[in-house]
Scaffold this motif. Sequence first.
Motif, short mmCIF file in Angstrom:
data_model
loop_
_atom_site.label_atom_id
_atom_site.label_comp_id
_atom_site.label_asym_id
_atom_site.label_seq_id
_atom_site.Cartn_x
_atom_site.Cartn_y
_atom_site.Cartn_z
N SER A 61 0.81 -1.21 0.00
CA SER A 61 0.00 0.00 0.00
C SER A 61 0.84 1.25 0.00
CB SER A 61 -0.93 0.01 1.22
OG SER A 61 -0.16 -0.02 2.41
N SER A 65 -14.53 -0.12 -3.16
CA SER A 65 -13.14 0.17 -3.50
C SER A 65 -12.41 -1.13 -3.75
CB SER A 65 -12.45 0.95 -2.39
OG SER A 65 -11.08 1.10 -2.66
N ARG A 124 -5.76 -0.19 -3.56
CA ARG A 124 -5.00 0.62 -2.63
C ARG A 124 -4.17 1.59 -3.46
NH1 ARG A 124 -4.93 -1.06 2.59
NH2 ARG A 124 -5.67 -3.16 3.01
N THR A 148 -15.14 -2.53 0.35
CA THR A 148 -15.58 -1.92 1.62
C THR A 148 -17.09 -1.84 1.63
OG1 THR A 148 -13.58 -0.60 1.63
CG2 THR A 148 -15.38 0.16 3.00
N SER A 168 -7.57 -4.68 -2.90
CA SER A 168 -8.02 -4.98 -1.55
C SER A 168 -9.45 -5.50 -1.63
CB SER A 168 -7.98 -3.72 -0.68
OG SER A 168 -8.98 -2.81 -1.09
N ASP A 173 -7.56 3.40 0.08
CA ASP A 173 -8.85 2.79 0.38
C ASP A 173 -9.80 3.84 0.92
OD1 ASP A 173 -8.50 0.19 -0.42
OD2 ASP A 173 -7.75 -0.48 1.52
#
Length: 427
Positions: free
Chosen positions: A91, A415, A418, A427, A424, A404
């Motif tokens: 990240s 999302s 990253r 969310t 990732s 994020d």
Amino acid sequence: MTILDNRAATWARRDEAAGRVYVNRLTLTNFRCFAHLRVDVGPQPVVLTGANGSGKTSVLEAVSFLAPGRGLRRVRLDEPDRWQSGTETGSSGETGGTGLGQSAWAVAAQLTTSAGIVEIGTGREGEPTAGHDRRAVRIDGANQRSQTALAEVVAVTWLTPDMDRLFIEGASGRRRLLDRIVFGIDPGHADRAGAYQRALRERGRLLRDGGGDAAWLGALEELMATNGVAVAAARRDAVLRLGEMCGEPAGPFPGLDVEVDGLVEGWLAETPALACEDRFRTLLAAGRGADAESGATRSGPHRSDLVVRHRGTRRLAQACSTGEQKALLIALMLGGARLQAVERGALPLILLDEVTAHLDSRHRGALLDMVAEMDAQSWLTGSDPAIFRPLRDRAQFLALDSGDLTADDRTYVQSRTRLCGEVSSET
């Protein structure tokens, strides 16, 4: 498939018939640090917070590309492209030192407008080498010949930290701000301004190369005369009406007087437009030698300036303090937004990047109250969420952390990236 949460859906139903224009869904693909990002929001203000470098301004820049032009950063068409290597690490966004690849950016949005739901897609097509790329625009799946089609759907206005020096730097930034206001009330202004600039550049090239064909120079000067006078007339008309919108103070933000200072605009105050075209055409033809020697066209709407004066103190904006200049800039932007609402029946999307800098608590609180009460979808950024506490129950809050996005219970965010592309979970 994703849906708005219950509160966002309620906002959408409430405002659908009110003439508002707002983003329901924003999708970024290969845009800056984002491989893919999708955000679903309602019509209320959107607050993006996060550390410096987290991508907040990039999200606002993506929204700015829903309007004609080069976006709020005024970049080359390939600059928002996402760069990546074959193996991307962590990240932190660091990639390997070799094998970098460039992926063309794209922005898509679903908007609610008075005409219903509209789908917009735009992005870079072609190769950036030797200028062999272009900005593609699609509306409801149909390819558009010109970016001007965007202005028919939505207007976008913005304030960025770079604009804090608007009144003390050259006239070009003030002209761009004025033209953005004019685009919002007269979408055809973008085509006329573009045609004028293209003829201006080609005439300058011919003169630098030794003059070229007189007939071709005459044709270019004809284009400059017809389009230049139309551009000047639109600016002059907009400024007259903008003065009516900005004349009275709005809370702690001062009233201001505005005028456009330019040769052709001055002619238009006394002479019909057709006579101004003849006069400008004659001036250009007579000035070929001097323009070739100086390397620039010395007269025309590309030299005009927007003059702003604090109505209360009568001081020119450039003579005011830093805080007063920021207050004048905000008052000017809000006045332009109100003018666009009168002309179009809807306020523009308003992008406010780190707008609270140089504002004391009184002006900051008043601005946030105005943002909350306006019938416009505003997008605001800042590093400190506490600054936006007055909006807590009146806005949608998103936080960016290492690329994020997370949201409170009023906002749905999907999302898949990253910073610089590490995938990732959603969310």
